[in-house]
Write a protein that holds these residues in place. Structure first.
Motif, short mmCIF file in Angstrom:
data_model
loop_
_atom_site.label_atom_id
_atom_site.label_comp_id
_atom_site.label_asym_id
_atom_site.label_seq_id
_atom_site.Cartn_x
_atom_site.Cartn_y
_atom_site.Cartn_z
N ALA A 42 36.16 51.28 40.99
CA ALA A 42 35.68 51.84 39.73
C ALA A 42 36.57 52.99 39.29
O ALA A 42 36.96 53.85 40.07
N GLY A 43 36.89 52.99 37.99
CA GLY A 43 37.82 53.98 37.44
C GLY A 43 39.21 53.40 37.26
O GLY A 43 39.94 53.80 36.35
N LEU A 44 39.56 52.45 38.13
CA LEU A 44 40.83 51.74 38.01
C LEU A 44 40.62 50.31 37.52
O LEU A 44 41.54 49.69 36.99
N PHE A 45 39.41 49.81 37.71
CA PHE A 45 39.12 48.41 37.43
C PHE A 45 37.90 48.34 36.53
O PHE A 45 36.81 48.76 36.90
N GLU A 46 38.11 47.82 35.33
CA GLU A 46 37.01 47.59 34.40
C GLU A 46 36.89 46.10 34.16
O GLU A 46 37.89 45.40 34.04
N ALA A 47 35.67 45.61 34.09
CA ALA A 47 35.44 44.18 33.95
C ALA A 47 34.48 43.88 32.82
O ALA A 47 33.42 44.49 32.72
N ASP A 48 34.87 42.97 31.96
CA ASP A 48 33.97 42.37 30.98
C ASP A 48 33.69 40.97 31.51
O ASP A 48 34.32 39.99 31.15
N TYR A 49 32.73 40.92 32.44
CA TYR A 49 32.54 39.74 33.27
C TYR A 49 31.06 39.69 33.65
O TYR A 49 30.46 40.73 33.95
N PRO A 50 30.45 38.51 33.65
CA PRO A 50 29.00 38.44 33.88
C PRO A 50 28.55 39.06 35.20
O PRO A 50 27.52 39.74 35.24
N ASN A 51 29.30 38.84 36.28
CA ASN A 51 28.90 39.37 37.59
C ASN A 51 30.13 39.92 38.30
O ASN A 51 30.74 39.21 39.12
N PRO A 52 30.50 41.16 38.04
CA PRO A 52 31.71 41.72 38.66
C PRO A 52 31.70 41.71 40.18
O PRO A 52 32.76 41.67 40.81
N ARG A 53 30.51 41.71 40.79
CA ARG A 53 30.43 41.76 42.26
C ARG A 53 30.97 40.49 42.90
O ARG A 53 31.30 40.49 44.09
N GLU A 54 31.06 39.38 42.15
CA GLU A 54 31.55 38.13 42.73
C GLU A 54 33.08 38.02 42.65
O GLU A 54 33.65 37.07 43.20
N ILE A 55 33.72 38.97 42.00
CA ILE A 55 35.18 38.90 41.87
C ILE A 55 35.81 39.21 43.23
O ILE A 55 35.51 40.21 43.86
N GLY A 56 36.70 38.34 43.68
CA GLY A 56 37.33 38.50 44.99
C GLY A 56 38.11 39.79 45.11
O GLY A 56 38.71 40.28 44.14
N ALA A 57 38.11 40.35 46.32
CA ALA A 57 38.79 41.63 46.55
C ALA A 57 40.27 41.56 46.23
O ALA A 57 40.87 42.51 45.72
N ASP A 58 40.91 40.43 46.54
CA ASP A 58 42.33 40.29 46.23
C ASP A 58 42.58 40.28 44.73
O ASP A 58 43.56 40.87 44.25
#
Length: 269
Positions: A94-110
């Motif tokens: 957070a602060g470096l990564f912003e998401a316009d995405y339904p469920n940001p928690r499912e985005i892979g760490a890589d």
């Protein structure tokens, strides 16, 4: 110094940073059954080979797409180095990564780490193509938001599927055949696999540009980036260490956060 670890499905990439400078990098096979003790046994000779003393590492950042290894690596780092690893996620970035995405928690760490590093290096918009077990494409729009992307079988994954199902087609080196028309079986397979991957990526990127309504820099990363990207008509830069760089940036942000916030976010990750 910082230890950054990117645990992929097939390979694990490790890097040691001194400030912003990547001093050493290693690539090892990912073994999903490894315990924390076994990971420590693998890590020690890597450090020894470069004269690194484990206790001189004062921080660690981890991206893992293999859940069964996430805790094993955290334990190995804690026992060998004496620090708690910052685990990369949409939340810890957070602060470096912003998401316009339904469920940001499912985005892979890589994917998070790639997006963080690409946005830092190239600004917004930017597209990342990560050539690994899967070929991932991450799209950061003009607002600087991760809006999604593409996940497809990687070039080696596709090749192995062909080799295993076609009994008369043996494994080959995935190199540029320098001709679209193969003059023997090996060249024909190289043209199909290597150029097929290049044209698939270029086609997907052009579709992404049409959907966005504008073009953007396209940066390639991953173990096979240099092998494929040089033939691409859309890829504008190659950064093999992009994921590790994203981990470094996420770690620095977390290191500047209050300790209680770090502990809370790492526990949830």
């Amino acid at each position: 110094m910082l230890l950054a670890i990117d645990v992929g499905n097939t390979q694990t990439v490790l890097g040691v940073y001194d400030g912003k400078r990547l001093l050493h990098q290693w690539r090892i096979a990912t073994m999903k059954h490894h315990t924390s003790d076994e990971l420590r046994v693998k890590l020690k000779p890597l450090f020894d080979s470069e004269g690194i003393v484990a206790r001189c590492i004062d921080g660690a950042a981890l991206a893992s797409v293999v859940p069964c290894l996430t805790d094993a690596w955290r334990a190995a780092i804690r026992h060998m180095i004496g620090v708690s690893a910052v685990v990369c996620s949409a939340e810890t970035a957070a602060g470096l990564f912003e998401a316009d995405y339904p469920n940001p928690r499912e985005i892979g760490a890589d994917r998070v780490a790639d997006a963080v590093a690409a946005r830092s290096r190239f600004g917004s918009p930017v597209v990342v193509v990560d050539f690994g077990t899967a070929t991932n494409i991450e799209v950061i729009d003009v607002r600087g938001c991760f809006i999604g992307g593409v996940i497809a079988p990687g070039i080696e994954t596709s090749a192995q599927a062909l080799f295993s199902h076609a009994t008369k087609l043996g494994a080959i080196d995935l190199v540029d055949p320098h001709a679209a028309i193969g003059r023997n079986t090996e060249q024909a397979m190289q043209a199909g696999i290597v150029y097929g991957e290049v044209d698939r990526v270029d086609g997907l990127v052009r579709r992404i540009f049409r959907q966005l309504g504008y073009e953007a820099p396209v940066v390639a990363t991953g173990g096979l980036a240099t092998r494929v990207a040089k033939e691409s008509g859309t890829i504008t830069a190659i950064m093999p260490d992009l994921t590790l760089e994203g981990l470094r940036l996420v770690y620095e942000t977390q290191a500047d956060s209050p300790a209680e916030l770090q502990t809370e976010s790492q526990t949830r990750a």
